[in-house]
Scaffold this active site. Structure first.
Site, PDB file in Angstrom:
ATOM      1  N   ARG A 106      25.973 -11.548 -33.157  1.00  0.00           N
ATOM      2  CA  ARG A 106      26.827 -10.733 -33.016  1.00  0.00           C
ATOM      3  C   ARG A 106      28.072 -11.562 -32.115  1.00  0.00           C
ATOM      4  NH1 ARG A 106      23.762  -5.933 -29.885  1.00  0.00           N
ATOM      5  NH2 ARG A 106      22.666  -7.857 -29.243  1.00  0.00           N
ATOM      6  N   LYS A 159      26.196 -10.024 -25.418  1.00  0.00           N
ATOM      7  CA  LYS A 159      24.964 -10.145 -24.591  1.00  0.00           C
ATOM      8  C   LYS A 159      25.358 -10.359 -23.167  1.00  0.00           C
ATOM      9  CE  LYS A 159      21.732  -9.010 -25.094  1.00  0.00           C
ATOM     10  NZ  LYS A 159      21.173  -7.517 -24.877  1.00  0.00           N
ATOM     11  N   TYR A 216      27.559  -6.473 -22.313  1.00  0.00           N
ATOM     12  CA  TYR A 216      26.232  -5.660 -22.195  1.00  0.00           C
ATOM     13  C   TYR A 216      25.817  -6.378 -20.810  1.00  0.00           C
ATOM     14  CZ  TYR A 216      25.913  -2.638 -26.147  1.00  0.00           C
ATOM     15  OH  TYR A 216      26.131  -1.583 -27.067  1.00  0.00           O
ATOM     16  N   HIS A 223      22.719  -5.173 -18.224  1.00  0.00           N
ATOM     17  CA  HIS A 223      21.449  -4.828 -18.107  1.00  0.00           C
ATOM     18  C   HIS A 223      21.005  -5.647 -16.787  1.00  0.00           C
ATOM     19  CE1 HIS A 223      21.011  -2.979 -22.041  1.00  0.00           C
ATOM     20  NE2 HIS A 223      21.417  -3.957 -22.465  1.00  0.00           N
ATOM     21  N   GLU A 262      26.609  -0.604 -20.981  1.00  0.00           N
ATOM     22  CA  GLU A 262      25.619   0.251 -21.194  1.00  0.00           C
ATOM     23  C   GLU A 262      25.597   1.515 -20.097  1.00  0.00           C
ATOM     24  OE1 GLU A 262      25.058  -2.826 -20.357  1.00  0.00           O
ATOM     25  OE2 GLU A 262      23.816  -2.967 -18.367  1.00  0.00           O
ATOM     26  N   ASP A 288      15.099  -4.239 -22.857  1.00  0.00           N
ATOM     27  CA  ASP A 288      16.388  -4.802 -22.031  1.00  0.00           C
ATOM     28  C   ASP A 288      16.326  -4.169 -20.463  1.00  0.00           C
ATOM     29  OD1 ASP A 288      18.000  -6.612 -23.495  1.00  0.00           O
ATOM     30  OD2 ASP A 288      18.820  -4.776 -24.764  1.00  0.00           O
TER      31      ASP A 288
HETATM   32  C1  PYR Z   1      22.023  -4.992 -27.174  1.00  0.00           C
HETATM   33  O1  PYR Z   1      22.313  -4.403 -28.228  1.00  0.00           O
HETATM   34  O2  PYR Z   1      21.482  -6.150 -27.269  1.00  0.00           O
HETATM   35  C2  PYR Z   1      22.026  -4.366 -25.988  1.00  0.00           C
HETATM   36  O3  PYR Z   1      21.777  -4.886 -24.780  1.00  0.00           O
HETATM   37  C3  PYR Z   1      22.192  -2.836 -25.992  1.00  0.00           C
END
Ligand code: PYR
Length: 363
Positions: free
Chosen positions: A15, A75, A94, A96, A118, A270
């Site tokens: 991505r 990420k 993101y 996490h 998130e 995650d």
């Molecule tokens: C992802 O789509 O990789 C997330 O960390 C939510």
């Protein structure tokens, strides 16, 4: 503002933080966008596409990290990226952090303003920047699980939908939120027997209103989980507590109740995962076995379908990117309480209560 879009470097992550369409929008609003060369290759967007949208192309990630006032990624930054993050810079991606003390320590040390997709909230109480990836991961979980059930992948050798004269497989979905309801759509579509467990009866009512008699539901108790684990072929973990570590709903001992060759797909990985035996895996090596149960715990599932995922992500991140760029991070965070909920680290401190609690920082 100068916005930087580095190429993602996590294993099999294709991505990209901004599509050419999003770049064009930012440029139209008077911003500069510096995109690392081939950052968009995984979604079929070339450097020429980005140039046509008004971006400048950087030869290296180092140029992007050095010049940008705001970095837009997908990420969490990897160690080599975190080493380039600095005070005065905004990171929008993101993160996490709750299950990731190393990353948290580095982000705190950087002094940067780190906003996690998130934990950004919405007026209706949802998590708008997580929802599209939960939709993708929930739908993918059934594709991935169905594939793992093939004998050559270590599974029970079972076709989820069965065939005329042979009964369908059983899918147990833990959590009836965005992941769970999207997993249910796909499992029902394949013709599987589907059970959804959630601790909220209201959530189960909504699912029954949506799916009718195509699903069975149960309230989450140790008893209901154990009973359904025993005869399920595929178990999907889709339980989320915003920002916090996922609750461990299935212990190692409970795997013994399951059928050999049954498959677990832990979409909550995650956030640490909702199976005690889960550990993050990659698209390159997605599975491992514990006590005869196949575990699929890819931490960036939507990265496997980067075109769909990048478009879906940009649909929801673009308005926030524009607000941050137009007003500057400080003013945007002051004005928008939903964006502020995304602030996880700033000025050398952890600013998210769940992350602070999970990792022993003062919030
Ligand atoms: C992802 O789509 O990789 C997330 O960390 C939510």
């Amino acid at each position: 503002m100068l916005i930087g879009v580095p190429k993602e470097i996590k294993n099999h992550e294709y991505r990209v933080g901004m599509t050419p369409g999003s770049v064009r929008e930012a440029v139209t609003h008077g911003h500069e966008v510096l995109v690392q060369t081939v950052a968009g290759a995984g979604i079929g967007a070339s450097d020429a596409d980005y140039r046509a949208a008004g971006a400048r192309i950087a030869d290296t990630a180092a140029e992007v990290w050095a010049q940008a006032q705001m970095i837009v990624k997908v990420k969490e930054p990897q160690a080599v990226e975190r080493a380039q993050l600095r005070a005065g810079q905004t990171l929008f991606t993101y993160l996490h952090l709750a299950p990731d003390p190393e990353q948290t320590k580095d982000l705190v040390a950087s002094g940067a303003t780190c906003i996690a997709y998130e934990t950004v909230t919405a007026a209706n109480g949802g998590l708008p920047l997580l929802a599209p990836m939960s939709e993708v991961a929930g739908r993918m979980s059934i594709q991935a699980g169905a594939s793992c059930l093939e004998r050559s992948k270590g599974g029970r050798g079972l076709l989820l939908g069965g065939v005329p004269g042979v009964e369908a497989g059983k899918v147990l979905i833990l959590g009836g939120g965005v992941v769970g309801s999207n997993a249910a759509i796909m499992a029902i579509g394949l013709g599987a027997q589907v059970v959804v467990i959630d601790r909220s009866v209201d959530v189960l009512r909504r699912l029954v209103a949506q799916f009718g008699t195509s699903i069975q539901t149960a309230v989450s108790t140790r008893d209901s989980i154990e009973r359904h684990l025993a005869d399920s072929d595929l178990v999907i973990g889709g339980v989320l507590i915003p920002g916090a570590s996922a609750p461990k709903l299935v212990s190692k001992a409970m795997l013994k109740l399951m059928r050999p060759g049954a498959v677990i797909v832990d979409v909550a990985i995650d956030q640490g995962g909702c199976f005690e035996t889960s550990r993050a895996t990659t698209h390159a090596e997605p599975t491992y076995e514990v006590d005869g149960i196949v575990h699929y715990c890819v931490a960036n599932m939507p990265g496997g379908v980067p075109r769909t995922s990048t478009m879906a992500l940009n649909n929801v991140t673009l308005p926030f990117i524009l607000e941050l760029a137009n007003k500057g991070a400080r003013q945007a965070l002051l004005d928008n309480l939903h964006l502020r909920a995304g602030l996880n680290v700033a000025g050398g401190k952890v600013t998210n209560a769940e992350v602070a609690h999970a990792l022993g920082y003062e919030a």
